[in-house]
Structure formats: C-alpha cells, structure tokens
Design a protein around this motif. Structure first.
Motif, mmCIF file in Angstrom:
data_model
loop_
_atom_site.group_PDB
_atom_site.id
_atom_site.type_symbol
_atom_site.label_atom_id
_atom_site.label_comp_id
_atom_site.label_asym_id
_atom_site.label_seq_id
_atom_site.Cartn_x
_atom_site.Cartn_y
_atom_site.Cartn_z
ATOM 1 N N VAL A 105 0.620 -1.123 0.112
ATOM 2 C CA VAL A 105 0.049 0.007 -0.141
ATOM 3 C C VAL A 105 0.858 1.251 0.104
ATOM 4 O O VAL A 105 1.942 1.278 0.425
ATOM 5 C CB VAL A 105 -1.035 0.008 1.255
ATOM 6 C CG1 VAL A 105 -2.038 -1.064 1.152
ATOM 7 C CG2 VAL A 105 -0.171 -0.037 2.524
ATOM 8 N N ARG A 106 0.157 2.310 -0.682
ATOM 9 C CA ARG A 106 1.010 3.774 -0.547
ATOM 10 C C ARG A 106 0.155 4.650 0.180
ATOM 11 O O ARG A 106 -1.144 4.688 0.150
ATOM 12 C CB ARG A 106 1.112 4.241 -2.135
ATOM 13 C CG ARG A 106 1.765 5.574 -2.136
ATOM 14 C CD ARG A 106 2.121 6.036 -3.664
ATOM 15 N NE ARG A 106 0.818 5.840 -4.470
ATOM 16 C CZ ARG A 106 0.112 6.987 -4.472
ATOM 17 N NH1 ARG A 106 0.365 8.189 -3.853
ATOM 18 N NH2 ARG A 106 -1.109 7.220 -5.230
ATOM 19 N N GLN A 107 0.599 5.358 1.080
ATOM 20 C CA GLN A 107 0.008 6.276 2.018
ATOM 21 C C GLN A 107 -0.156 7.703 1.175
ATOM 22 O O GLN A 107 0.898 8.152 0.575
ATOM 23 C CB GLN A 107 0.646 6.580 3.104
ATOM 24 C CG GLN A 107 -0.035 7.455 4.354
ATOM 25 C CD GLN A 107 0.420 7.568 5.614
ATOM 26 O OE1 GLN A 107 0.754 6.454 6.345
ATOM 27 N NE2 GLN A 107 0.757 8.947 5.999
ATOM 28 N N THR A 108 -1.127 8.206 1.109
ATOM 29 C CA THR A 108 -1.691 9.600 0.667
ATOM 30 C C THR A 108 -2.019 10.286 1.525
ATOM 31 O O THR A 108 -2.561 10.030 2.596
ATOM 32 C CB THR A 108 -2.470 9.545 -0.378
ATOM 33 O OG1 THR A 108 -3.694 9.090 0.112
ATOM 34 C CG2 THR A 108 -2.057 8.594 -1.581
ATOM 35 N N GLY A 132 -13.551 0.780 -2.049
ATOM 36 C CA GLY A 132 -13.339 1.886 -1.255
ATOM 37 C C GLY A 132 -14.039 1.727 0.432
ATOM 38 O O GLY A 132 -14.965 1.276 0.439
ATOM 39 N N LEU A 133 -13.129 1.839 1.317
ATOM 40 C CA LEU A 133 -13.267 1.571 2.609
ATOM 41 C C LEU A 133 -13.145 3.295 3.221
ATOM 42 O O LEU A 133 -12.347 3.702 2.727
ATOM 43 C CB LEU A 133 -12.413 0.685 3.328
ATOM 44 C CG LEU A 133 -12.265 -0.655 2.894
ATOM 45 C CD1 LEU A 133 -11.418 -1.042 1.708
ATOM 46 C CD2 LEU A 133 -12.237 -1.878 3.851
ATOM 47 N N VAL A 157 -7.788 -0.748 -4.038
ATOM 48 C CA VAL A 157 -8.349 -0.808 -2.787
ATOM 49 C C VAL A 157 -7.973 0.616 -2.171
ATOM 50 O O VAL A 157 -6.693 0.965 -2.090
ATOM 51 C CB VAL A 157 -8.338 -2.126 -2.180
ATOM 52 C CG1 VAL A 157 -9.038 -1.563 -0.563
ATOM 53 C CG2 VAL A 157 -8.659 -3.206 -2.668
ATOM 54 N N LEU A 158 -8.929 1.285 -1.781
ATOM 55 C CA LEU A 158 -8.550 2.471 -0.884
ATOM 56 C C LEU A 158 -9.194 2.538 0.340
ATOM 57 O O LEU A 158 -10.311 2.307 0.523
ATOM 58 C CB LEU A 158 -9.335 3.879 -1.647
ATOM 59 C CG LEU A 158 -8.747 5.115 -0.854
ATOM 60 C CD1 LEU A 158 -7.309 5.708 -1.540
ATOM 61 C CD2 LEU A 158 -9.687 6.235 -1.635
ATOM 62 N N ASN A 159 -8.344 2.749 1.374
ATOM 63 C CA ASN A 159 -8.817 2.890 2.908
ATOM 64 C C ASN A 159 -8.494 4.238 3.163
ATOM 65 O O ASN A 159 -7.426 4.687 3.550
ATOM 66 C CB ASN A 159 -8.177 1.715 3.765
ATOM 67 C CG ASN A 159 -8.615 1.919 5.267
ATOM 68 O OD1 ASN A 159 -9.707 2.287 5.477
ATOM 69 N ND2 ASN A 159 -8.004 0.930 5.927
ATOM 70 N N LEU A 207 -3.667 3.410 -0.134
ATOM 71 C CA LEU A 207 -4.050 2.977 -1.737
ATOM 72 C C LEU A 207 -3.240 1.755 -2.162
ATOM 73 O O LEU A 207 -1.882 1.838 -2.072
ATOM 74 C CB LEU A 207 -3.902 4.211 -2.755
ATOM 75 C CG LEU A 207 -4.291 3.784 -4.157
ATOM 76 C CD1 LEU A 207 -5.816 3.423 -4.413
ATOM 77 C CD2 LEU A 207 -3.648 5.050 -4.987
ATOM 78 N N TRP A 208 -3.836 0.729 -2.313
ATOM 79 C CA TRP A 208 -3.101 -0.698 -2.920
ATOM 80 C C TRP A 208 -3.719 -0.523 -4.424
ATOM 81 O O TRP A 208 -4.851 -0.773 -4.900
ATOM 82 C CB TRP A 208 -3.670 -1.714 -2.348
ATOM 83 C CG TRP A 208 -3.350 -3.242 -3.013
ATOM 84 C CD1 TRP A 208 -1.850 -3.319 -3.506
ATOM 85 C CD2 TRP A 208 -4.113 -4.172 -2.861
ATOM 86 N NE1 TRP A 208 -1.938 -4.276 -3.962
ATOM 87 C CE2 TRP A 208 -2.930 -5.292 -3.812
ATOM 88 C CE3 TRP A 208 -5.131 -4.692 -2.942
ATOM 89 C CZ2 TRP A 208 -3.325 -6.484 -4.211
ATOM 90 C CZ3 TRP A 208 -5.661 -6.156 -3.426
ATOM 91 C CH2 TRP A 208 -4.555 -6.818 -4.048
#
Length: 226
Positions: A17-20, A91-92, A58-60, A33-34
């Motif tokens: 995952v990458r953090q934004t 999306g979560l 996938v976005l958390n 975001l994966w």
C-alpha cells in the motif's frame, strides 16, 4: 517422478500500500491505496465496490470523526481518482488515522489492517438495530491471496478473516468482537487457463490458515492498547 509445482503468483506477498495525504475542511487526513492492477477478483462489504467482482485497486480513507456525508460511495470514488486510481475498485473509510496501520504476511498472503476501536461491542447484543449505518469508527481489513478462489471460497475467506479479527482483539485485551462498522475486503487472483481454483478458505485449509494468521497479526499490530 512428478514435475515440480511452481510457486503461486506473488508468493513473496502481494499487498503493498501507498499512503496519501489530503486536507479536508482544514483537517489533515490520510489514506492507504493498493494499486492491485488487473487480474484480481475481490469480495468486500464496502459501500464502494462491494460484493464480488473484478477490481483493480483498494482505498482505505480516513475521514473526520464527525463525518456526515450521505454519499460516501461518491466521496470515496473521488478520493481514489484524485490519488490516481483508475478502473473499478473498492473503497473503505474509517475515522481512525490510517497512518497507524499494520501489515502482516504469511506464506504469500498479505493483510493490512487499520483499527479504530472507540465504539466497540459484541455482535450479538440486546440493543435494537438501526435503520441507518453507524458513523465510521471501524476495524478495516484488506487481504490478498496469490491464488484463485471460487466464489464460495471467497465467502469462506471473509468468515475466516472475521474469526481471526475477533481472536486478535481478544488477544490484545479487548472485550468485544469489533465495532458496528467493521469492513473487510479479500482479494484473490483471477484464474488463468489450466490454473487451480481453490474451493476452500476455512481456517484449517492451506490458504485459509495463512489468511487467518496474517489477519491476526495485522489486527494485533494495528489495535491500540485498550
């Protein structure tokens, strides 16, 4: 003598995952975001991309504790587009700071968990249910397996992940099974011609056991001290 069995795709761990970071209404908020890309089938309980289908990301996303928007699916879709995600996705959302996420891997299965446990309890409660969903608090779990699963096995994988989550919360010292808004997403590879499609993902199956251990470790790592 039988031919050697090749390792499953992405056996080293498929979930990165990458953090934004963004600013909304003066508040600094994070998201994970994966970018899974093509070749994934996902099952999820989410407001965006829920159910079973081909998904590419996938976005958390972290939202404010006083979140009152009535269009969370559109909000998540916009956040994903702003982060560069394209195509169908999942999306979560959570009020927890997702920068405190935890990641675990077991035998090629990757899991990422975020844990907001301010509002928690037991699933079987005498309290009456509500007609509208509770606000975001949430233990969010995303799991990726490097093999193909049948639809039934995907459902089984959700049950296994949930059981592992509850076990992790108890082991962490919480007296609860989760929060009213917990969400889960399980991703498995789309089967290629001639490739095995696994029919089981219970906790004692090969891939279910790996999934359970990965989820348990990720939730334990993400859960703050009670």
């Amino acid at each position: 003598m039988s031919a050697p069995v090749p390792p499953p795709r992405g056996a080293s761990g498929p979930l990165l995952v990458r953090q934004t970071t963004r600013v909304e209404d003066g508040e600094r908020l994070h998201a994970l975001l994966w970018r899974a890309g093509p070749g994934w089938r996902m099952i999820s309980s989410t407001v965006l991309g829920g159910g079973i289908g081909e998904r590419a990301w996938v976005l958390n996303a972290q939202v404010s504790h006083g979140y009152r928007r009535t269009d969370p699916d559109r909000h998540l879709a916009r956040l994903a587009r702003d982060a560069g995600a394209r195509g169908p996705g999942v999306g979560l959302m959570t009020a927890a700071d997702v920068s405190g996420h935890a990641r675990a891997c077991d035998g090629g299965v990757g899991a990422v968990a975020t844990a907001g446990l301010g509002v928690r309890g037991w699933a079987a409660s005498p309290a009456p249910g509500a007609a509208v969903p509770a606000g975001p608090g949430t233990v969010n779990i995303v799991v990726a397996l490097p093999v193909a699963l049948t639809d039934a096995a995907l459902v089984n994988a959700v049950a296994t992940a949930t059981e592992a989550k509850v076990q992790a919360l108890l082991d962490a010292g919480y007296d609860c099974s989760g929060t009213p808004t917990d969400a889960v997403c399980v991703a498995a590879r789309t089967a290629r011609p001639g490739e095995e499609v696994h029919a089981f993902a219970g906790p004692r199956s090969l891939w279910g056991a790996r999934l359970a251990r990965a989820v348990h470790a990720a939730v334990r790592g993400a859960a703050p001290a009670p």
